[in-house]
Design a protein around this motif. Structure first.
Motif, mmCIF file in Angstrom:
data_model
loop_
_atom_site.group_PDB
_atom_site.id
_atom_site.type_symbol
_atom_site.label_atom_id
_atom_site.label_comp_id
_atom_site.label_asym_id
_atom_site.label_seq_id
_atom_site.Cartn_x
_atom_site.Cartn_y
_atom_site.Cartn_z
ATOM 1 N N THR A 204 -0.088 -3.442 -0.457
ATOM 2 C CA THR A 204 -1.225 -3.953 0.048
ATOM 3 C C THR A 204 -2.435 -3.293 -0.683
ATOM 4 O O THR A 204 -2.584 -2.268 -1.195
ATOM 5 N N ALA A 205 -3.682 -4.127 -0.502
ATOM 6 C CA ALA A 205 -4.957 -3.713 -1.278
ATOM 7 C C ALA A 205 -5.428 -2.360 -0.766
ATOM 8 O O ALA A 205 -5.808 -1.451 -1.650
ATOM 9 N N GLU A 206 -5.301 -2.175 0.590
ATOM 10 C CA GLU A 206 -5.654 -0.970 1.140
ATOM 11 C C GLU A 206 -5.046 0.223 0.584
ATOM 12 O O GLU A 206 -5.552 1.086 0.033
ATOM 13 N N ASN A 207 -3.657 0.246 0.462
ATOM 14 C CA ASN A 207 -2.770 1.244 0.144
ATOM 15 C C ASN A 207 -2.973 1.423 -1.553
ATOM 16 O O ASN A 207 -2.785 2.434 -1.796
ATOM 17 N N LEU A 208 -3.076 0.349 -2.189
ATOM 18 C CA LEU A 208 -3.251 0.367 -3.646
ATOM 19 C C LEU A 208 -4.611 1.173 -3.918
ATOM 20 O O LEU A 208 -4.560 2.192 -4.836
ATOM 21 N N TYR A 209 -5.466 0.931 -3.138
ATOM 22 C CA TYR A 209 -6.874 1.544 -3.422
ATOM 23 C C TYR A 209 -6.857 2.954 -2.999
ATOM 24 O O TYR A 209 -7.506 3.900 -3.555
ATOM 25 N N ARG A 210 -5.935 3.349 -2.082
ATOM 26 C CA ARG A 210 -5.802 4.879 -1.696
ATOM 27 C C ARG A 210 -5.073 5.506 -2.768
ATOM 28 O O ARG A 210 -5.625 6.680 -3.083
ATOM 29 N N ILE A 211 -4.093 4.902 -3.394
ATOM 30 C CA ILE A 211 -3.351 5.618 -4.324
ATOM 31 C C ILE A 211 -4.406 5.710 -5.652
ATOM 32 O O ILE A 211 -4.235 6.963 -6.269
ATOM 33 N N ILE A 212 -5.147 4.774 -5.936
ATOM 34 C CA ILE A 212 -5.808 5.008 -7.184
ATOM 35 C C ILE A 212 -7.075 5.853 -7.048
ATOM 36 O O ILE A 212 -7.195 6.848 -7.734
ATOM 37 N N ARG A 213 -7.479 5.943 -5.657
ATOM 38 C CA ARG A 213 -8.506 6.829 -5.276
ATOM 39 C C ARG A 213 -8.002 8.521 -5.096
ATOM 40 O O ARG A 213 -8.579 9.458 -5.448
ATOM 41 N N HIS A 214 -6.852 8.384 -4.767
ATOM 42 C CA HIS A 214 -5.900 9.732 -4.761
ATOM 43 C C HIS A 214 -6.310 10.432 -6.184
ATOM 44 O O HIS A 214 -6.489 11.689 -6.187
ATOM 45 N N ASP A 215 -5.675 9.909 -7.125
ATOM 46 C CA ASP A 215 -5.466 10.109 -8.445
ATOM 47 C C ASP A 215 -6.994 10.370 -9.247
ATOM 48 O O ASP A 215 -7.112 11.421 -9.870
#
Length: 305
Positions: A204-215
């Motif tokens: 999902t968009a929410e989880n994708l943004y979380r992953i990118i923001r984590h790295d």
């Protein structure tokens, strides 16, 4: 509460499950196992419902089969589960050459005598590790048949010429499988029945943004939306069979952002991480057009970070 469980608490994972995980960790401490294999994953897994299903299955002693298309986080989830439960992880990648001796072990000559060189499944069973079977649907019949007694209620391995060993009570096995990869096949019913199966949903968009923001916590909001939006566009095109999944590469997207941070222009970075992975010329043109709508050619590192 341990750090790894706090990440789950932040996602709203059921508190009763977290308490049971804590008791599991106390009952089966990692001390005495191969500490080098109890590693924190590079990326946390985001997805409350999937985490709850997986944790509940493992707590009650079942093995897990994670199925689904590319870039749904199957291996990331498997690695995170081993970390959450505090268990050493043993990764076994199945291929056409994987046989029973690869999994259980084979004879070797040491100290003037024949000894068993233990395979990954044997060591996992002894230490109470989490065995991760990557691309289990590439397993040959010889390899799959060895797993039957290991994965069912018998929970044991009978090594020809050596002793039978019983699985450590903390040992679990997690299989991952993609559809349609070269060399894959349908899993037989007997093997599937030994797993609880989770069909991994699309990112999902929410989880994708979380992953990118984590790295990349310092990524600009506009760039986050651009790079994340590009991946979601590729995912939608792949789901509609307009392109293959080759360019839909989350690892490639994250690596591209890494090269931007070192000073490469975003357009060049995306060429390496996304566009050039579509080897068909017509597909590459489609992907290139999608990149143009999201990543302006004039962007520099300062537009991203």
């Amino acid at each position: 509460m341990q750090e790894e469980l706090k990440i789950l608490e932040e996602q709203g994972v059921d508190g009763a499950l977290l308490e049971q995980v804590e008791r599991f960790r106390e009952e089966y401490p990692a001390g005495g196992t191969d500490g080098r294999r109890v590693n924190r994953p590079g990326i946390p897994f985001f997805g409350k419902e999937i985490l709850e299903m997986a944790i509940a299955a493992l707590l009650q002693g079942s093995n897990l089969l994670l199925s689904g298309p590319k870039a749904t986080g199957k291996n990331i989830l498997a690695e995170n589960l081993a970390w959450i439960f505090g268990r050493p992880a043993y990764n076994i990648s199945f291929n056409v050459n994987t046989d029973s001796s690869t999994l259980i072990g084979t004879d070797t000559f040491a100290d003037n005598e024949v000894k068993l060189r233990k395979g990954s499944v044997y060591r996992c069973a002894e230490e109470g590790g989490f065995g991760i079977f990557d691309e289990i649907n590439m397993a040959k019949n010889d390899a799959a048949s060895v797993l039957h007694a290991t994965l069912d209620h018998r929970r044991m391995i009978d090594v020809p010429g050596y002793d039978r060993i019983d699985l450590h009570p903390a040992a679990r096995f997690i299989g991952t499988m993609n559809y349609g990869y070269a060399g894959t096949k349908e899993l037989n019913e007997a093997l599937v029945s030994r797993f609880l199966v989770i069909d991994m949903p699309a990112l999902t968009a929410e989880n994708l943004y979380r992953i990118i923001r984590h790295d990349y916590p310092d990524i600009r909001d506009e760039a986050l939306e651009a790079f994340g939006g590009l991946f979601l566009d590729l995912q939608e095109k792949a789901q509609n069979s307009e392109i293959s999944t080759k360019a839909m590469d989350l690892r490639g997207l994250l690596a591209a952002l890494g090269t931007v941070k070192t000073g490469l222009r975003p357009w060049q970075a995306v060429q390496m991480g996304i566009t050039n992975k579509a080897f068909d010329i017509f597909e590459r043109e489609i992907v290139s057009d999608m990149v143009m709508t999201r990543i302006p050619e004039e962007w520099t590192k300062e537009n991203v970070f």
